[in-house]
Design a protein around this motif. Structure first.
Motif: not given
Length: 657
Positions: A130, A153, A156-157, A161, A164, A167-168, A194
């Motif tokens: 990341h 991602a 971490l998803e 979570p 994450v 990251v998105y 999220s």
């Protein structure tokens, strides 16, 4: 965007991330380190806990601790300590804009993670991906940025979570930079959803703030203001410098759009203070441009100039070229507001040249090592106080002599009148001389135009005569000889000689057509300058004499009369010919650039040859350089040469079309 740090031990030690910003807590951690002087893994874990808590707040004091972590971990063969220390070192140098060092320590961290299949190592490696996604974004390597974010991602998803969403958020920023708005909004919504599902209120506020920043970049001020008011209570409560920076920056932009400059300036200045507090060079430069522009709009040019000078000096020191572009653009605007058109034009030219350099660098950097992309020039220069001291001395001298000024005021007035009268007379003379010079220049250009047009007409006539006359005759002879071959009985030796004659005749026809094409390229008439230059460069490259690359920017908007296009084509031919014949070059780069709003055409020819002394052009006996100069003068353009013995040659020709 905020870095993801290695948070496993933090959560265990503190029960959450809220304590990270507490100065007292950091002081207590340092006290615990001091209580354990033994160089063992326990001390490494204490240092690790401190660095991970402090990394997103203030990294100024971290370097000695991180270096100690690395040294002890190596001594004790403590793999986990090396993993975290190298990852933290990557963050430390990236925060200071030293990307080569950041990527170097990231490579060391990945080596330390090899062979470790524990869930902690997998998660920490995802955090490192990341952070590298952020650094690649900052240097413009968007493909690598998406790659690292995707790697992060994917892990971490499943494993984390609750984080994450960060990251998105980073992926949304990359796609926004690439002007892929739909993809950017898609990831922004994923990030917010999220965070609202798995994250803390602070995480939700962070995602909203970044989404607001991108909305402002797309001029969606109404939606941005609504969301900003929604998250303000959480941001104030969290009291995190990076979120406060983004909040004040966004608030300032909204006030600026409403022309409420007092409130906008106050928020921008507050954001600048937060940027300095978190010691992030990227954010420090990002706020200076908007602040300076707002001050100019508010009618405060003196203070705006201070921030513009800071932006320019820091962007040069940190080698962040996009922010140097902002500095040049805003400085040009600053001088335009003062009606200093000459200086404003100088900064616009600097901006244009730097834009071309950035475009060229981006192409070269795709195949270059990451370490060679950006080099930090050194420390920032501080403002010199000598100017203020000089002004104070002048003020004191003025006060001391004020009485003398009154006594000689009358004489000075008479002298001023005399000087003005003389100056007016001299200006009239200069104006008359300027008109004479202008007429002579116009006469010379008319003569040059006649010569060039005559030359092109003669070239065109000869090309047609060669192609239609001599070419037709040679083709007829070839056809006749080919027909004769089937009706004449020849010995094998004579048949072989006959075939060689046919081949020589065929080569002569091709050579004649090549000469006719060069004298007046048909492709220039049919398809325009860009296609003609590309075809000519490809022909030179295919010949194997030199490796030649051609690049064009904005040429689809290029529209000029036939005479101008032909003259530019001849200039390019002469420059390429000089590089091949005299430069002993192995590689050539030809660039054509047309800026349609300014109607400015630029031709650049660069080679890696032996170079030459520019002064030698004054005594050049050949016609090549004189032909180039005459054609450039005819088009009222300018030519700039950068060369030297052993340094290669770069020639820039600029023409207002």
């Amino acid at each position: 965007m905020r870095k993801l740090i290695l948070i496993l031990i933090i959560l265990q030690a503190t029960g959450g991330v809220g304590a990270l910003a507490q100065t007292k807590y950091l002081d207590s951690l340092r006290a615990e380190i001091d209580k354990h002087p033994s160089r063992d893994t326990a001390r490494v874990r204490l240092i690790q806990q401190y660095t991970q808590n402090a990394i997103n707040e203030n990294t100024t004091l971290l370097l000695p601790y991180i270096n100690e972590m690395i040294a002890i971990s190596k001594e004790k063969h403590y793999q986990r300590g090396l993993q975290i220390a190298y990852s933290t070192q990557e963050i430390y140098y990236a925060d200071r804009g030293d990307f080569p060092m950041a990527f170097l320590y990231a490579d060391s961290a990945f080596m330390a993670f090899q062979g470790d299949t524990s869930s902690a190592a997998i998660i920490e490696k995802a955090f490192l991906h990341h952070n590298l996604g952020m650094e690649c974004f900052k240097i413009g390597d968007y493909d690598q940025s998406i790659h690292h974010y995707t790697e992060a991602a994917t892990v971490l998803e499943v494993y984390k979570p609750q984080v994450v969403s960060v990251v998105y958020d980073g992926m949304a920023e990359v796609y926004n930079k690439l002007s892929q708005t739909e993809k950017s909004v898609e990831y922004d919504k994923k990030a917010i959803a999220s965070a609202e599902k798995n994250g803390s209120p602070a995480a939700v506020a962070g995602r909203y703030l970044n989404y607001i920043t991108r909305l402002l970049g797309r001029n969606q001020f109404t939606e941005a203001e609504m969301l900003l008011n929604k998250v303000e209570p959480v941001v104030r409560k969290n009291n995190k410098p990076i979120q406060l920076f983004l909040f004040c920056e966004s608030k300032g932009s909204i006030y600026q759009e409403k022309k409420q400059f007092k409130e906008a300036i106050a928020n921008f200045k507050q954001a600048n203070e937060y940027a300095l507090a978190i010691d992030d060079k990227y954010q420090q430069l990002a706020i200076l441009g908007p602040l300076a522009q707002c001050l100019m709009e508010a009618g405060q040019p003196a203070e705006a100039r201070l921030y513009l000078d800071t932006l320019l000096s820091k962007s040069i020191a940190y080698q962040m070229k996009t922010y140097r572009l902002d500095a040049y653009k805003l400085l040009a605007m600053w001088y335009q507001n003062r009606s200093d058109w000459k200086t404003a034009n100088e900064y616009l030219n600097k901006k244009l040249l730097l834009s071309d350099t950035i475009m060229s660098d981006e192409m070269k950097e795709q195949t270059a090592m990451m370490e060679t992309r950006f080099k930090v020039a050194g420390k920032d220069r501080e403002i010199n106080s000598l100017q203020k001291e000089r002004e104070i001395a002048q003020l004191q001298l003025r006060q001391k002599n004020i009485l003398n000024y009154f006594l000689i005021a009358g004489a000075a007035a008479l002298l001023a009148i005399s000087l003005l009268t003389y100056r007016n007379y001299r200006n009239r003379q200069k104006l008359q001389q300027a008109k004479i010079d202008e007429l002579e220049t116009e006469k010379q250009l008319t003569a040059t135009e006649a010569v060039l047009k005559g030359e092109e007409q003669e070239r065109s006539r000869l090309a047609k005569d060669l192609h239609d006359g001599l070419g037709g005759m040679l083709s007829g002879i070839k056809h006749a000889l080919s027909s004769m071959k089937g009706n004449v009985i020849m010995t094998p030796e004579n048949a072989q000689a006959f075939e060689r004659s046919i081949d020589m005749l065929d080569s002569s026809i091709h050579e004649m057509r090549r000469v006719a094409h060069n004298m007046m390229p048909e492709i220039l008439v049919k398809y325009g300058l860009d296609t003609a230059l590309k075809d000519y460069c490809m022909e030179i490259d295919n010949s194997g004499v030199v490796k030649l690359s051609y690049q064009s920017i904005g040429m689809h908007d290029f529209a000029a009369d036939h005479t101008t296009a032909v003259t530019i084509y001849r200039i390019a031919q002469e420059l390429i010919s000089n590089a091949v014949k005299h430069g002993n070059a192995q590689n050539l780069l030809v660039q054509s650039h047309y800026a349609s709003p300014e109607k400015l055409f630029a031709l650049t020819v660069e080679d890696d040859g032996r170079g030459f002394d520019v002064q030698s052009l004054k005594n050049a006996r050949g016609m090549g350089w004189h032909n180039i100069q005459n054609r450039v003068d005819f088009l009222r353009g300018r030519i700039d040469i950068s060369t030297g013995p052993g340094k290669g040659t770069s020639v820039l020709v600029e023409i207002n079309v």
